[in-house]
Enzyme design. Structure first.
Site, mmCIF file in Angstrom:
data_model
loop_
_atom_site.group_PDB
_atom_site.id
_atom_site.type_symbol
_atom_site.label_atom_id
_atom_site.label_comp_id
_atom_site.label_asym_id
_atom_site.label_seq_id
_atom_site.Cartn_x
_atom_site.Cartn_y
_atom_site.Cartn_z
ATOM 1 N N CYS A 96 5.097 -6.885 6.044
ATOM 2 C CA CYS A 96 5.057 -6.472 7.451
ATOM 3 C C CYS A 96 4.615 -7.630 8.339
ATOM 4 O O CYS A 96 5.041 -7.731 9.497
ATOM 5 C CB CYS A 96 4.151 -5.263 7.635
ATOM 6 S SG CYS A 96 2.454 -5.512 7.050
ATOM 7 N N HIS A 365 -1.891 -3.370 8.351
ATOM 8 C CA HIS A 365 -0.454 -3.294 8.614
ATOM 9 C C HIS A 365 -0.158 -3.958 9.949
ATOM 10 O O HIS A 365 -0.922 -3.820 10.913
ATOM 11 C CB HIS A 365 -0.008 -1.831 8.643
ATOM 12 C CG HIS A 365 1.472 -1.659 8.833
ATOM 13 N ND1 HIS A 365 2.402 -2.123 7.928
ATOM 14 C CD2 HIS A 365 2.188 -1.074 9.841
ATOM 15 C CE1 HIS A 365 3.623 -1.834 8.363
ATOM 16 N NE2 HIS A 365 3.511 -1.203 9.516
#
Length: 416
Positions: A96, A365
């Protein structure tokens, strides 16, 4: 095209491994090979565009035709809104951080146009063309492709050859990844220029803020590179010296644990610091280490300025993430107080992209918010999930990297 790829003997084993990975296993045993011939052509294109092949190609052709001429561009469905530059990226296993950075770079029109137009081909260096070539393909697929999402696997493999950490399925820091990408693109595309002789300048202000002249330039330095100037005053003899330092990312301290503004972070970065005790600097006039007062200023403002908000605080064995709500403007960020007066060419900036970080140091994330130059709308990119968001959602407490531009972006022009 396959023949052209095969003749690159040194890359052939790597080529086979990439093709095998693209189809999930063995070339021979995988029955879906013929149903995925388009992906095979894409991988071949990556190798065909490497510098060794281009050099051989130029021997047979006086005029180079870049590969965008050979790729079909499908017409957009009339019932669907145009989505140029609005494409998700597949997560390859804790990637990510990579996807968020690639989305931000994909939103910077001058950079995208440089690759879509094929200008990068003539600048490619012989020994480091793979990363730039893979980046060019990825930008093309994200702007001209007809898929809702694409895989950055080829780009990651090219960069992973130089930095193996990025091929592992472990979380990496987005800011560090960005610096590696910009550096490799610069190395692949740089041109050398002999420095001009400086004319004699009068006055301390001119000496402090004199124009910086580089011997290496690229599309990366033209867009992202700036220069800081440090004035260093010895507190004993009061003599002043100057030091220049180039940057592509400015790492800003966060002066509050709860709430502050981007201007507060900038003021903290550019305020005068007094260096004492173990931080003393050697004074060439006193010929010994002395306490000094140091102040930084921007002597060359980049067209795209990137701010890294230092949320990760590590002191000895203690690690923590600062969750400060930092207020940053979408438009008219004024850098006038921090730029040397004679070089205030780009004093105000507008936000064009944001990298967000959720979670803590040990696990988290990354997502991105990017403004699309085609639709002039903001979009949220969370790996393959893409959605349009209102301007009011762009300012949030999870911002980690901020991309500001001094000029509005136009729609990238690709070579037809």
């Amino acid at each position: 095209m396959l023949c052209h790829a095969v003749i690159l003997d040194s890359k052939f084993p790597y080529f086979l491994s990439l093709v095998g990975n693209a189809f999930g296993g063995s070339l021979i045993k995988n029955s879906s090979l013929f149903h995925n011939i388009e992906r095979l052509i894409v991988i071949c294109t990556y190798f065909v565009l490497s510098k060794p092949f281009l050099s051989m190609w130029h021997q047979h052709s006086a005029e180079c035709t870049d590969y965008y001429d050979t790729l079909p561009v499908k017409e957009a469905d009339g019932s669907q809104p145009c989505s140029q530059g609005v494409t998700g990226l597949r997560n390859l296993g804790n990637t990510c951080y990579m996807n968020a950075i690639l989305q931000c770079l994909c939103s910077i029109s001058p950079l995208v146009e440089y690759f879509l137009s094929g200008k990068y081909i003539t600048a490619l260096q012989n020994d480091c063309s793979e990363v730039a070539t893979a980046f060019a393909y990825l930008m093309t697929d994200m702007w001209l492709g007809d898929s809702d999402c694409v895989s950055p696997e080829i780009f990651r493999s090219a960069l992973g050859n130089l930095y193996p950490a990025f091929t592992k399925k472990t979380q990496q820091d987005a800011q560090e990844f960005l610096i590696y990408v910009l550096n490799e693109l610069h190395e692949a595309l740089k041109k050398y220029h002999y420095p001009r002789r400086r004319s004699h300048e009068k006055g301390s202000a001119q000496r402090c803020c004199r124009k910086w002249i580089t011997t290496e330039t690229s599309v990366i330095t033209q867009l992202f590179e700036g220069q800081l100037n440090y004035s260093i005053v010895c507190l004993k003899c009061e003599k002043c010296t100057y030091k220049n330092e180039v940057f592509t990312v400015l790492s800003l301290p966060i002066p509050s644990e709860y709430e502050c503004s981007l201007q507060d972070c900038l003021q903290c970065f550019f305020q005068q610091d007094t260096l004492t005790w173990n931080n003393q600097i050697h004074c060439s006039f006193c010929e010994t280490k002395q306490e000094t007062a140091v102040r930084a200023g921007i002597s060359k403002a980049p067209k795209i300025i990137i701010f890294h908000l230092k949320r990760f605080d590590i002191q000895g064995t203690t690690k923590r993430k600062l969750r400060t709500d930092i207020h940053y403007p979408l438009t008219n960020l004024d850098l006038t107080p921090y730029i040397c007066p004679i070089f205030r060419k780009y004093p105000k900036y507008n936000l064009c992209a944001v990298v967000n970080h959720f979670g803590d140091l040990d696990g988290g994330h990354y997502t991105a918010f990017c403004k699309n130059s085609f639709t002039q709308a903001w979009y949220s990119f969370d790996d393959t999930r893409v959605s349009e968001i209102p301007d009011t959602s762009v300012q949030n407490a999870t911002a980690y990297l901020l991309f500001y531009s001094c000029q509005p972006f136009s729609i990238p022009i690709q070579k037809h």
